[in-house]
Design an enzyme around this catalytic site. Sequence first.
Site, PDB file in Angstrom:
ATOM      1  N   ASP A  59       0.858  -1.188   0.000  1.00 17.16           N
ATOM      2  CA  ASP A  59       0.000   0.000   0.000  1.00 17.16           C
ATOM      3  C   ASP A  59       0.892   1.236   0.000  1.00 17.16           C
ATOM      4  OD1 ASP A  59      -3.244   0.315   0.747  1.00 17.16           O
ATOM      5  OD2 ASP A  59      -2.045   2.115   1.113  1.00 17.16           O
ATOM      6  N   CYS A  93     -14.393  -0.605  -7.420  1.00 18.25           N
ATOM      7  CA  CYS A  93     -15.420   0.038  -6.584  1.00 18.25           C
ATOM      8  C   CYS A  93     -15.916   1.317  -7.244  1.00 18.25           C
ATOM      9  CB  CYS A  93     -14.893   0.307  -5.177  1.00 18.25           C
ATOM     10  SG  CYS A  93     -13.498   1.437  -5.138  1.00 18.25           S
TER      11      CYS A  93
HETATM   12  N1  SAH Z   1      -8.473  -4.078   0.451  1.00 13.72           N
HETATM   13  C1  SAH Z   1      -8.642  -3.123   1.530  1.00 13.72           C
HETATM   14  C2  SAH Z   1      -9.196  -1.799   1.064  1.00 13.72           C
HETATM   15  C3  SAH Z   1      -8.399  -1.119  -0.020  1.00 13.72           C
HETATM   16  S1  SAH Z   1      -8.750   0.576  -0.175  1.00 13.72           S
HETATM   17  C4  SAH Z   1      -9.484  -3.773   2.641  1.00 13.72           C
HETATM   18  O1  SAH Z   1     -10.003  -4.887   2.450  1.00 13.72           O
HETATM   19  O2  SAH Z   1      -9.606  -3.168   3.695  1.00 13.72           O
HETATM   20  C5  SAH Z   1      -7.573   1.133  -1.319  1.00 13.72           C
HETATM   21  C6  SAH Z   1      -6.158   1.295  -0.772  1.00 13.72           C
HETATM   22  O3  SAH Z   1      -5.325   1.637  -1.873  1.00 13.72           O
HETATM   23  C7  SAH Z   1      -5.947   2.413   0.238  1.00 13.72           C
HETATM   24  O4  SAH Z   1      -5.370   1.871   1.396  1.00 13.72           O
HETATM   25  C8  SAH Z   1      -4.931   3.387  -0.421  1.00 13.72           C
HETATM   26  O5  SAH Z   1      -3.956   3.876   0.489  1.00 13.72           O
HETATM   27  C9  SAH Z   1      -4.273   2.488  -1.419  1.00 13.72           C
HETATM   28  N2  SAH Z   1      -3.704   3.107  -2.626  1.00 13.72           N
HETATM   29  C10 SAH Z   1      -4.243   4.052  -3.413  1.00 13.72           C
HETATM   30  N3  SAH Z   1      -3.459   4.265  -4.505  1.00 13.72           N
HETATM   31  C11 SAH Z   1      -2.406   3.412  -4.393  1.00 13.72           C
HETATM   32  C12 SAH Z   1      -1.259   3.135  -5.206  1.00 13.72           C
HETATM   33  N4  SAH Z   1      -1.074   3.761  -6.357  1.00 13.72           N
HETATM   34  N5  SAH Z   1      -0.404   2.206  -4.778  1.00 13.72           N
HETATM   35  C13 SAH Z   1      -0.585   1.569  -3.600  1.00 13.72           C
HETATM   36  N6  SAH Z   1      -1.647   1.763  -2.812  1.00 13.72           N
HETATM   37  C14 SAH Z   1      -2.552   2.679  -3.192  1.00 13.72           C
END
Ligand code: SAH
Length: 428
Positions: free
Chosen positions: A251, A343
Amino acid sequence: MTTAYVRAKREWTVQHRHPWIFSGAVERLEGDALPGDVVRVADAHGATLGFGTWSPHSQIRVRMLSFDPKRPANAAFVKDAVKASVARRGAAAFAPHAGVRFVHGESDGLPGVVADCYDGWCVVQLASAGAETFKNEIAAALMEAGAKGVYNRSDVDSRLHEGLAVEGETVVGVLAGAEPPELIEIHEGAIKYFVDIRHGHKTGFYLDQREARACVGALAAGRDCLNCFSYTGGFGLACAAGGAARVENVDLSAPALALAEKNFALMFPDGAPCETAFTCADVFKQLRLFRDQGRQFDLIVLDPPKFADTKGQLMRATRGYKDINLLAMKLLKPGGVLATFSCSGAMAQDLFDKVCAEAAFDAKRDFQVIARTRQAADHPVALAFPEGFYLKGLILRALPGGGVTPSTPPCPHALPGGGVAPPTPPCS
Ligand code: SAH
């Protein structure tokens, strides 16, 4: 009462119980209305269609609350609607350590209102002028339903379209009851998580992926898993609890990963039963790095943030989805599993399927759909409001060259029609 007249031939959406009336469908306003005020909604002949809240700064000019000409939308109406929504979640909603969405906006009859409840602590997000108007009634209804406290997390940019504030103490802070703890522990099946309602995304946790996490966890035994866009470790914990050999969480957010590590420690106080890694990186770059290193995985989760807010952003979003899916598909071992999600409400299910099919074509790999997932059952979709459907998931199995089906176990929650049954339905 101030009346919003709907143009002739445009009243049918209201009659079909769609809650949004766009600016172009409003003929005129008779009387005065401040943002968030309740107005009577009438057809071109003056007959009452119902009552909604006025949003003069938004393209969605009126959000319907009451479709009953005899029942004006007032404080009592809103409180009843909140309590009915909570009651639909059943008695388990207030069980110790439950994490449940209590109000899912339009689909629960409360446009712009989200309320999530973590171990009895409710967190609300009020995204429309009407939702803001009834903030105190919403909080009071949640307290009367049994909440320990109600915390406001309305620091969402979508409020800008409504001319509402997005920061400051009117937007964030305790609305009713006691001050919630710093971290709230919730349990999802056998998995334990801490939720940080003050600093976390949305209201603190992605409850909508509950059923998908259970499905993926059940496929993880013995596998080398890569959990992309991990946030606080959700899918990674499900994989570790499901017997994965290794789990790598990736992340961009260091605080999210720090909480992911805390969550692994909470779940496995004597140490995780598998190898773990927490990598703070951009997934787009990290997948390319793995490709260049020749790294392969047995199970990959792609749960990115919303790439498209509107239909206008779809082209760009499509490129983003194709890019990460193509990269991930190439990193999968034969027989491996890709759990991929979108989403973005603006991206329809069939378009997402096509994007994944195109990615598979470019990756020169064959895949089978072994399950489809969707937003959890406490995030319902009103039949009259298809816009409420936003979270789609495809669980794909990579075939080896030659198209021989490997021995990936079927998702235990998969339904014959392709959907996924909730492991424990949170709704009554
Ligand atoms: N799968 C998680 C929810 C994901 S929400 C669960 O089950 O709880 C999306 C996530 O993507 C967020 O934590 C955000 O910080 C991250 N994110 C957004 N853009 C990103 C990128 N380019 N690379 C890595 N992480 C990213």
